[in-house]
Motif scaffolding. Structure first.
Motif, PDB file in Angstrom:
ATOM      1  N   LEU A   1       0.825  -1.202   0.000  1.00 41.27           N
ATOM      2  CA  LEU A   1       0.000   0.000   0.000  1.00 41.27           C
ATOM      3  C   LEU A   1       0.866   1.262   0.000  1.00 41.27           C
ATOM      4  CD1 LEU A   1      -2.758   1.364   0.216  1.00 41.27           C
ATOM      5  CD2 LEU A   1      -2.596   1.167   2.698  1.00 41.27           C
ATOM      6  N   ASP A   2       0.634   2.106  -0.980  1.00 41.06           N
ATOM      7  CA  ASP A   2       1.307   3.398  -1.080  1.00 41.06           C
ATOM      8  C   ASP A   2       0.434   4.416  -0.349  1.00 41.06           C
ATOM      9  OD1 ASP A   2       2.189   5.953  -1.875  1.00 41.06           O
ATOM     10  OD2 ASP A   2       2.983   5.171  -3.762  1.00 41.06           O
ATOM     11  N   HIS A   3       0.847   4.791   0.864  1.00 39.59           N
ATOM     12  CA  HIS A   3      -0.018   5.634   1.686  1.00 39.59           C
ATOM     13  C   HIS A   3      -0.186   7.033   1.115  1.00 39.59           C
ATOM     14  CE1 HIS A   3      -0.764   3.333   5.518  1.00 39.59           C
ATOM     15  NE2 HIS A   3      -0.010   2.520   4.811  1.00 39.59           N
ATOM     16  N   ARG A   4       0.849   7.573   0.508  1.00 41.59           N
ATOM     17  CA  ARG A   4       0.723   8.918  -0.064  1.00 41.59           C
ATOM     18  C   ARG A   4      -0.299   8.922  -1.204  1.00 41.59           C
ATOM     19  NH1 ARG A   4       3.925  13.436   0.309  1.00 41.59           N
ATOM     20  NH2 ARG A   4       3.655  14.972  -1.355  1.00 41.59           N
ATOM     21  N   ALA A   5      -0.179   7.940  -2.102  1.00 42.95           N
ATOM     22  CA  ALA A   5      -1.136   7.847  -3.211  1.00 42.95           C
ATOM     23  C   ALA A   5      -2.540   7.566  -2.695  1.00 42.95           C
ATOM     24  CB  ALA A   5      -0.691   6.754  -4.187  1.00 42.95           C
TER      25      ALA A   5
ATOM     26  N   GLU B   1       0.274  19.065  -0.570  1.00 46.27           N
ATOM     27  CA  GLU B   1       1.397  18.133  -0.677  1.00 46.27           C
ATOM     28  C   GLU B   1       2.257  18.117   0.580  1.00 46.27           C
ATOM     29  OE1 GLU B   1       0.447  20.208  -2.930  1.00 46.27           O
ATOM     30  OE2 GLU B   1       0.158  19.141  -4.823  1.00 46.27           O
ATOM     31  N   SER B   2       2.349  19.255   1.264  1.00 45.35           N
ATOM     32  CA  SER B   2       3.255  19.343   2.418  1.00 45.35           C
ATOM     33  C   SER B   2       2.779  18.528   3.612  1.00 45.35           C
ATOM     34  CB  SER B   2       3.425  20.809   2.828  1.00 45.35           C
ATOM     35  OG  SER B   2       2.165  21.373   3.187  1.00 45.35           O
ATOM     36  N   ILE B   3       1.486  18.197   3.692  1.00 44.83           N
ATOM     37  CA  ILE B   3       0.999  17.449   4.856  1.00 44.83           C
ATOM     38  C   ILE B   3       0.737  15.988   4.530  1.00 44.83           C
ATOM     39  CG2 ILE B   3      -0.078  19.517   5.817  1.00 44.83           C
ATOM     40  CD1 ILE B   3      -2.793  18.331   5.051  1.00 44.83           C
ATOM     41  N   LEU B   4       0.913  15.580   3.279  1.00 45.65           N
ATOM     42  CA  LEU B   4       0.675  14.182   2.927  1.00 45.65           C
ATOM     43  C   LEU B   4       1.781  13.291   3.487  1.00 45.65           C
ATOM     44  CD1 LEU B   4      -0.544  14.496  -0.775  1.00 45.65           C
ATOM     45  CD2 LEU B   4      -1.910  13.937   1.231  1.00 45.65           C
ATOM     46  N   PRO B   5       1.466  12.044   3.811  1.00 43.83           N
ATOM     47  CA  PRO B   5       2.476  11.142   4.398  1.00 43.83           C
ATOM     48  C   PRO B   5       3.423  10.607   3.342  1.00 43.83           C
ATOM     49  CG  PRO B   5       0.446   9.946   4.038  1.00 43.83           C
ATOM     50  CD  PRO B   5       0.163  11.377   3.664  1.00 43.83           C
ATOM     51  N   GLY B   6       4.463   9.913   3.798  1.00 38.11           N
ATOM     52  CA  GLY B   6       5.332   9.202   2.877  1.00 38.11           C
ATOM     53  C   GLY B   6       4.661   7.947   2.361  1.00 38.11           C
TER      54      GLY B   6
END
Length: 272
Positions: A158-162, A256-261
Motif C-alpha cells: 500500500l502506497d499511503h501517499r497515493a 502536498e506538504s501534509i501528505l504522508p510518505g
C-alpha cells in the motif's frame, strides 16, 4: 479444525497491538470461514497471512498529522474538517461526537467508506507529539478492490501517499454570493423560453438572499459554521443543481506538504 492454530495466533499476537478472534468455532454456524480482527499490525503480521486462504473485509487506514501542542492539533482539526471533502457521495451530513468528527457514518450495512478525524489524543507513532488523527474506514469488496487492498499483497504494498491523495481532498468553500450566482445561473437556464421572474424581485436580491439561506441551512448541522461536506450534502439532498455539485465551486487546495510518505509508519517500530 475447531480453533485457529495456536502457533498462528501466537505469531499474530507478537506482531499486533491487539487482535480478536473466535476462541472456539461453532459447528452450527454453517460456514468454514471465520474472521480475525488485527489492530495496528506490523509488517510481520501481514506477511504471516501468506499461504492462508484469507481475504480482507474491512480496513482502517490512519494518518497522524503531528503538531507541537494540543491547541495546535485542535486548530488543525477544525481547519481540516471544515475544508475536507470525501470522494464518496455526501449521503449524510457530518456528525460531531465529543471531539470526533464523522463523515458518511450512518450506513450500517453494505460497502461503505467512512471518514473521521479527532485531535484529543497523542500520536501513537510519536507519543511525545500531539496530532490531528484522520482515519478512513473501508468496508466491503467493492471499495477494497478499488483501493487495491482486498488481499495480503495489497496491504504490504500500500502506497499511503497515493492512497490519501485519492481518498481525501481539501477544498475552498464557496461564499454566499458564489452560491447565489450559481443558483441564478441554473434558474435562468431552466426557465429558458419562459418567464424568468426571480423569487426575490431582482437578480441581485436573489443572489444575496438565496446564498445566505443555504449558509443558514447548512450551519444548522454544526453550531455556527458549516463544512464543505455539509454544503455538498445540502446540494444533493435539495436537488439544487440537478443532483450534481458544480466542481468549480469547490476548487482543491494544494496539500502536498501534509501528505504522508509512501511507507506505513507502524511498520517502522514495534507496537507498545
Amino acid at each position: 479444525m475447531s480453533r485457529f492454530p495456536r502457533s498462528f495466533v501466537g505469531e499474530m499476537k507478537q506482531h499486533c497491538r491487539r487482535l480478536w478472534y473466535p476462541e472456539k468455532f461453532s459447528p452450527f454456524v454453517g460456514c468454514t470461514k471465520y474472521r480475525m480482527w488485527i489492530h495496528q499490525p506490523r509488517r510481520e503480521a501481514i506477511e504471516a497471512l501468506s499461504g492462508h486462504d484469507c481475504v480482507v473485509t474491512k480496513v482502517q487506514v490512519c494518518l497522524d498529522l503531528l503538531t507541537r501542542s494540543k491547541q495546535d492539533a485542535q486548530l488543525l482539526h477544525g481547519i481540516m474538517t471544515r475544508h475536507m471533502r470525501t470522494t464518496a457521495k455526501s449521503t449524510e451530513p457530518s456528525r460531531q461526537y465529543e471531539n470526533t468528527t464523522y463523515f458518511n457514518f450512518d450506513r450500517n450495512h453494505g460497502p461503505r467508506k467512512n471518514l473521521l478525524a479527532y485531535s484529543d489524543h497523542q500520536s501513537k507513532i510519536a507519543p511525545e507529539w500531539s496530532c490531528t488523527h484522520v482515519e478512513l474506514r473501508i468496508v466491503g469488496s467493492k471499495h477494497l478492490d478499488a483501493a487495491g487492498i482486498r488481499h495480503q499483497a495489497g496491504l504490504l504494498n500500500l502506497d499511503h501517499r497515493a492512497f490519501w491523495e485519492k481518498n481525501i481532498h481539501l477544498v475552498d468553500i464557496p461564499s454566499a454570493e458564489e452560491i447565489g450566482k450559481e443558483w441564478c445561473r441554473h434558474f435562468e437556464k431552466a426557465r429558458e423560453g419562459k418567464s424568468r421572474r426571480f423569487p426575490y424581485r431582482t437578480r441581485v436580491d436573489s443572489i444575496r438572499r438565496i446564498g445566505h439561506s443555504f449558509e443558514r441551512m447548512v450551519a444548522l448541522h454544526d453550531s455556527g459554521y458549516f463544512r464543505a461536506h455539509d454544503l455538498e450534502y445540502m446540494f444533493h439532498s435539495c436537488n439544487v443543481f440537478g443532483g450534481k455539485v458544480p466542481s468549480h465551486l469547490f476548487p482543491r487546495v494544494r496539500v502536498e506538504s501534509i501528505l504522508p510518505g509512501n511507507e506505513n509508519g507502524f511498520w517502522r517500530k514495534p507496537p507498545g
